[in-house]
Motif scaffolding. Structure first.
Motif, mmCIF file in Angstrom:
data_model
loop_
_atom_site.group_PDB
_atom_site.id
_atom_site.type_symbol
_atom_site.label_atom_id
_atom_site.label_comp_id
_atom_site.label_asym_id
_atom_site.label_seq_id
_atom_site.Cartn_x
_atom_site.Cartn_y
_atom_site.Cartn_z
ATOM 1 N N ARG A 424 0.838 -1.206 0.000
ATOM 2 C CA ARG A 424 0.000 0.000 0.000
ATOM 3 C C ARG A 424 0.869 1.251 0.000
ATOM 4 N N MET A 425 0.350 2.272 -0.639
ATOM 5 C CA MET A 425 0.916 3.619 -0.618
ATOM 6 C C MET A 425 -0.197 4.559 -0.189
ATOM 7 N N THR A 426 -0.027 5.172 0.985
ATOM 8 C CA THR A 426 -1.035 6.065 1.527
ATOM 9 C C THR A 426 -0.530 7.497 1.427
ATOM 10 N N ILE A 427 -1.299 8.351 0.752
ATOM 11 C CA ILE A 427 -0.888 9.733 0.504
ATOM 12 C C ILE A 427 -1.836 10.667 1.249
ATOM 13 N N THR A 428 -1.283 11.426 2.194
ATOM 14 C CA THR A 428 -2.066 12.407 2.946
ATOM 15 C C THR A 428 -1.744 13.783 2.399
ATOM 16 N N THR A 429 -2.754 14.472 1.849
ATOM 17 C CA THR A 429 -2.527 15.746 1.180
ATOM 18 C C THR A 429 -2.497 16.906 2.165
ATOM 19 N N PHE A 430 -1.759 17.949 1.792
ATOM 20 C CA PHE A 430 -1.688 19.175 2.588
ATOM 21 C C PHE A 430 -3.020 19.912 2.437
ATOM 22 N N LYS A 431 -3.558 20.397 3.552
ATOM 23 C CA LYS A 431 -4.931 20.913 3.554
ATOM 24 C C LYS A 431 -5.057 22.372 3.134
ATOM 25 N N ASN A 432 -3.964 23.137 3.149
ATOM 26 C CA ASN A 432 -4.080 24.587 2.963
ATOM 27 C C ASN A 432 -3.700 25.061 1.570
ATOM 28 N N VAL A 433 -3.822 24.199 0.568
ATOM 29 C CA VAL A 433 -3.552 24.612 -0.809
ATOM 30 C C VAL A 433 -4.734 25.423 -1.326
ATOM 31 N N LYS A 434 -4.447 26.586 -1.928
ATOM 32 C CA LYS A 434 -5.502 27.455 -2.445
ATOM 33 C C LYS A 434 -5.670 27.223 -3.943
ATOM 34 N N PHE A 435 -6.908 26.979 -4.348
ATOM 35 C CA PHE A 435 -7.201 26.686 -5.752
ATOM 36 C C PHE A 435 -7.942 27.828 -6.449
ATOM 37 N N GLY A 436 -8.029 29.009 -5.818
ATOM 38 C CA GLY A 436 -8.660 30.160 -6.451
ATOM 39 C C GLY A 436 -10.166 30.059 -6.481
ATOM 40 N N ARG A 437 -10.761 30.689 -7.500
ATOM 41 C CA ARG A 437 -12.215 30.690 -7.629
ATOM 42 C C ARG A 437 -12.745 29.278 -7.890
ATOM 43 N N ASN A 438 -13.953 29.068 -7.406
ATOM 44 C CA ASN A 438 -14.570 27.736 -7.546
ATOM 45 C C ASN A 438 -13.591 26.661 -7.048
ATOM 46 N N SER A 439 -13.024 26.922 -5.877
ATOM 47 C CA SER A 439 -11.931 26.094 -5.383
ATOM 48 C C SER A 439 -12.318 24.627 -5.231
ATOM 49 N N GLU A 440 -13.522 24.368 -4.730
ATOM 50 C CA GLU A 440 -13.904 22.982 -4.489
ATOM 51 C C GLU A 440 -14.019 22.199 -5.790
ATOM 52 N N SER A 441 -14.690 22.801 -6.774
ATOM 53 C CA SER A 441 -14.844 22.106 -8.056
ATOM 54 C C SER A 441 -13.501 21.971 -8.766
ATOM 55 N N LYS A 442 -12.657 23.028 -8.676
ATOM 56 C CA LYS A 442 -11.353 22.961 -9.319
ATOM 57 C C LYS A 442 -10.476 21.916 -8.628
ATOM 58 N N LYS A 443 -10.555 21.874 -7.299
ATOM 59 C CA LYS A 443 -9.767 20.902 -6.565
ATOM 60 C C LYS A 443 -10.174 19.484 -6.944
ATOM 61 N N PHE A 444 -11.479 19.267 -7.093
ATOM 62 C CA PHE A 444 -11.957 17.935 -7.461
ATOM 63 C C PHE A 444 -11.418 17.521 -8.831
ATOM 64 N N LYS A 445 -11.459 18.428 -9.783
ATOM 65 C CA LYS A 445 -10.993 18.105 -11.141
ATOM 66 C C LYS A 445 -9.493 17.838 -11.154
#
Length: 469
Positions: A424-445
């Protein structure tokens, strides 16, 4: 008509109960347990508990753990408070005595008397901290004849070695910003026959520091941490054949580093802290590899000649995966053939970070021929703070997003391609990355695209599972 008298029923008032007589689960606890609870408080707060109930009134006089920390009062009142507390204390023995005190030259004799009090009560653990003092506090000679001490922690002190030491019960010794006059740390450790753990932080920064652990010593753990200040002409020398754990964090400010022995290592940690990459000296890289070679190859001469390493099953590396760190990471992986768990914590360590470039992109691909028979036991890979280096980046397109992560992704690709038994390879992402406008949808894509690319990497182990947290 004769008046009738109406007798009113008597109303009995309930007797007022003394608050002390109410059931108090805390007060009903046995005294040793109450003393243990009070050990987490400073003496000022411990004394305040004397007003809680009758049973608490004199309990503070017998607490076995005394902690004095800086108080919001005048210096004279603070000294008087400590003097009075110790004068009234009636406990026959002290388990722990802790003092944090901003020392002035005129108050040295008070501190001497406080330490003497602790020694006469057969203190087991002594913690002395003199922060931001203009001068080191010279420890009194009588302290080093204590046969009851098992833990000694000193910050901002001077040890004068023209004295005979007799610390026959000491097991843990922690020194920070301690200056040695008239001798070496070895003169002290030689008088501690059952010492198990030695920690040195910013000791002898402007003078040579020699740590020689003889074969008869019980020391199993050595930790040495040094800040970015020090003398470029000084030497750090360590010889410790039989220790099990070694940790060195340094800014490489000394002129020379000599590490030898360490034939029985079970775990080791090495870190370069606060290195200014803008002023990076080329010869320091050679010193780093000499240290790594001394630590990692500490098995025996035959194994060292064959390029083998210490028998560690877990390796933890804190890095920001920049150009200057990649050879060191490769070296550590190459000298750790028995690791089963690899933990990578991505963090901004250097004062100046290198940008991703083509050299970083090619580096891990060029290393693959050297790892054909290595990483053969690696099963579990944990990546923390993934995307940490995007914290201050501006990303307008998915291409920008992936370009900033190229070095990180190439490293993951290398691990997947060369770990034949990975589970297994478990990747925990950094939480404070800013994705600009529509951040949630952009982050998902973007995360979807990143996941797709990662899943497409070739894997030496078909059983390897990849998960994001």
């Amino acid at each position: 008509m004769e008046a009738t008298t109406i007798k009113r029923p008597r109303i009995l008032k309930k007797a007022h109960k003394n608050p002390e007589e109410k059931h108090d689960p805390l007060t009903s606890l046995p005294e040793p347990l109450l003393h243990h609870i009070l050990s987490y408080l400073t003496m000022k707060d411990v004394i305040r508990t004397s007003v809680l109930a009758k049973r608490w009134r004199y309990m503070w006089l017998y607490v076995p753990c005394l902690e004095f920390s800086p108080m919001k009062m005048s210096r004279s009142k603070e000294v008087a408070f400590i003097n009075q507390s110790l004068l009234l204390h009636k406990g026959p023995a002290i388990q722990k005595f802790s003092l944090t005190f901003l020392l002035a030259a005129a108050e040295t004799h008070h501190v001497d008397s406080w330490i003497y009090f602790a020694k006469t009560r057969n203190v087991n653990e002594l913690n002395l901290d003199f922060p931001s003092s203009s001068a080191y506090y010279r420890l009194p000679h009588f302290l080093f004849s204590s046969t009851s001490l098992t833990v000694l922690s000193l910050i901002g002190c001077e040890i004068h070695f023209l004295v005979k030491f007799k610390l026959s019960s000491l097991k843990t010794l922690s020194l920070e910003q301690v200056y040695f006059s008239g001798g070496e740390i070895n003169d002290l450790t030689a008088s501690t026959p059952i010492l198990e753990s030695l920690s040195l932080t910013d000791c002898q920064r402007f003078a040579d520091l020699y740590v020689d652990v003889p074969s008869w010593s019980k020391i199993k753990t050595i930790k040495i941490h040094e800040s970015d200040q020090g003398s470029s002409k000084s030497v750090l020398s360590i010889f410790a054949d039989y220790i099990a754990s070694f940790e060195l964090v340094t800014s490489m400010s000394r002129g020379s580093y000599f590490i030898d022995g360490m034939k029985s290592l079970e775990s080791a940690s090495f870190g370069c802290n606060k290195v200014n990459c803008g002023q990076y000296e080329a010869h320091k890289e050679d010193i780093v590899f000499e240290i790594l070679d001394s630590v990692c190859s500490g098995c025996n001469e035959e194994q060292s000649q064959n390029g083998l390493s210490f028998d560690a099953t877990c390796l933890e590396i804190r890095t920001d995966l920049t150009k200057g760190e990649l050879p060191g990471i490769s070296y550590m992986l190459g000298h750790s053939p028995n690791i089963k768990t690899l933990v990578i914590s991505i963090d901004k360590i250097h004062a100046k970070s290198f940008s991703n470039n083509s050299e970083e992109g090619k580096y891990w691909k060029l290393q693959e021929p050297n790892f054909v028979d290595l990483l053969c036991n690696l099963k579990d890979v944990k990546i923390y703070n993934f995307m940490k280096n995007l914290e201050s980046k501006q990303m307008s397109t998915p291409e920008d997003f992936l370009a900033h992560l190229r070095s990180d992704m190439n490293f993951l690709r290398f691990l997947l391609k060369n770990s034949k038994v990975m589970e297994r390879m478990t990747i925990t992402t950094f939480k404070n990355v800013k994705f600009g406008r529509n951040s949630e949808s952009k982050k998902f894509k973007l995360m979807f695209q990143l996941t797709q690319e990662l899943l497409a990497f070739p894997r030496a182990s078909q059983a390897a599972q990849i998960s994001f947290n």
